[in-house]
Design an enzyme around this catalytic site. Structure first.
Site, PDB file in Angstrom:
ATOM      1  N   ASP A  23       4.884  -5.679   0.270  1.00  0.00           N
ATOM      2  CA  ASP A  23       3.750  -5.077   0.304  1.00  0.00           C
ATOM      3  C   ASP A  23       3.184  -5.196  -1.169  1.00  0.00           C
ATOM      4  O   ASP A  23       3.809  -4.684  -2.045  1.00  0.00           O
ATOM      5  CB  ASP A  23       3.532  -3.316   0.551  1.00  0.00           C
ATOM      6  CG  ASP A  23       4.057  -3.053   2.268  1.00  0.00           C
ATOM      7  OD1 ASP A  23       4.716  -3.682   2.603  1.00  0.00           O
ATOM      8  OD2 ASP A  23       3.386  -2.151   2.815  1.00  0.00           O
ATOM      9  N   LYS A  87      -3.771  -4.194   4.822  1.00  0.00           N
ATOM     10  CA  LYS A  87      -3.447  -2.673   4.959  1.00  0.00           C
ATOM     11  C   LYS A  87      -4.430  -1.837   4.212  1.00  0.00           C
ATOM     12  O   LYS A  87      -4.789  -1.953   3.086  1.00  0.00           O
ATOM     13  CB  LYS A  87      -2.012  -2.413   4.521  1.00  0.00           C
ATOM     14  CG  LYS A  87      -1.288  -1.255   4.437  1.00  0.00           C
ATOM     15  CD  LYS A  87       0.078  -1.340   3.980  1.00  0.00           C
ATOM     16  CE  LYS A  87       0.641  -0.036   4.050  1.00  0.00           C
ATOM     17  NZ  LYS A  87       2.114   0.025   3.314  1.00  0.00           N
ATOM     18  N   LYS A 116      -2.849  -3.001   9.381  1.00  0.00           N
ATOM     19  CA  LYS A 116      -2.138  -1.994   9.405  1.00  0.00           C
ATOM     20  C   LYS A 116      -2.752  -0.792   8.687  1.00  0.00           C
ATOM     21  O   LYS A 116      -3.252  -0.650   7.559  1.00  0.00           O
ATOM     22  CB  LYS A 116      -0.677  -2.233   8.594  1.00  0.00           C
ATOM     23  CG  LYS A 116       0.087  -0.976   8.306  1.00  0.00           C
ATOM     24  CD  LYS A 116       1.418  -1.237   7.696  1.00  0.00           C
ATOM     25  CE  LYS A 116       2.344   0.217   7.735  1.00  0.00           C
ATOM     26  NZ  LYS A 116       3.541   0.149   6.927  1.00  0.00           N
TER      27      LYS A 116
END
Length: 159
Positions: A23, A87, A116
């Site tokens: 991430d 995300k 996400k």
């Protein structure tokens, strides 16, 4: 806000040390300044490293600091670069996932990039709204509570 080269080094190191998912937060300052070429280079570089190693990559937008137009610009770049996920949030910013942002991200990025939703998802009802808006993963610290609410609803529907 670190340089692409620093993020690339950190990504390689994390993968060498066993990470199977990466991430990273895109460079918000560069996006806000309209430097989309920088955002593209950053996303291409880190996605390329992850592809080389078979590692999943998630690009965190941190939407609470972005305008809707900035979210769209970042999602368009993602549609072209194709990281595994984009995300909504780290969960540490001033705000978390919003249903309208999830929908905007999914509608803009298309089917080749997953979304996400993360940050502030505290109930099955909110979770369901995120899924309906296009989220394929949910980040929450309330997973047990959400699953209990889901199972209770499912049980009631079957009764």
């Amino acid at each position: 806000q670190t340089a692409v080269e620093t993020k690339a080094f950190e990504t390689e190191q994390a993968i060498r040390e066993g990470a199977d998912e990466i991430d990273y937060v895109l460079n918000i300052g560069e996006l806000k300044m309209g430097h989309d070429a920088y955002i593209r280079r950053e996303m291409e570089t880190l996605t390329g490293i992850c592809r080389k190693h078979g590692t999943l990559i998630k690009v965190i937008f941190e939407n609470c600091y972005l305008t809707k137009e900035e979210i769209v610009r970042a999602a368009r770049i993602a549609r072209e670069v194709r990281p595994d996920f984009i995300k909504t949030s780290t969960g540490f910013g001033t705000g978390g996932a919003l249903v309208e942002d999830v929908k905007l991200m999914k509608d803009t990025a298309g089917d080749l990039v997953k979304v996400k939703a993360a940050g502030g998802i505290q109930s099955w009802d909110i979770c369901r709204q995120m899924i309906d808006a296009g989220a394929e993963r949910i980040g929450t610290s309330r997973a047990v509570q959400i699953m209990e609410e889901f199972l209770k609803e499912k049980e009631q529907a079957c009764s």
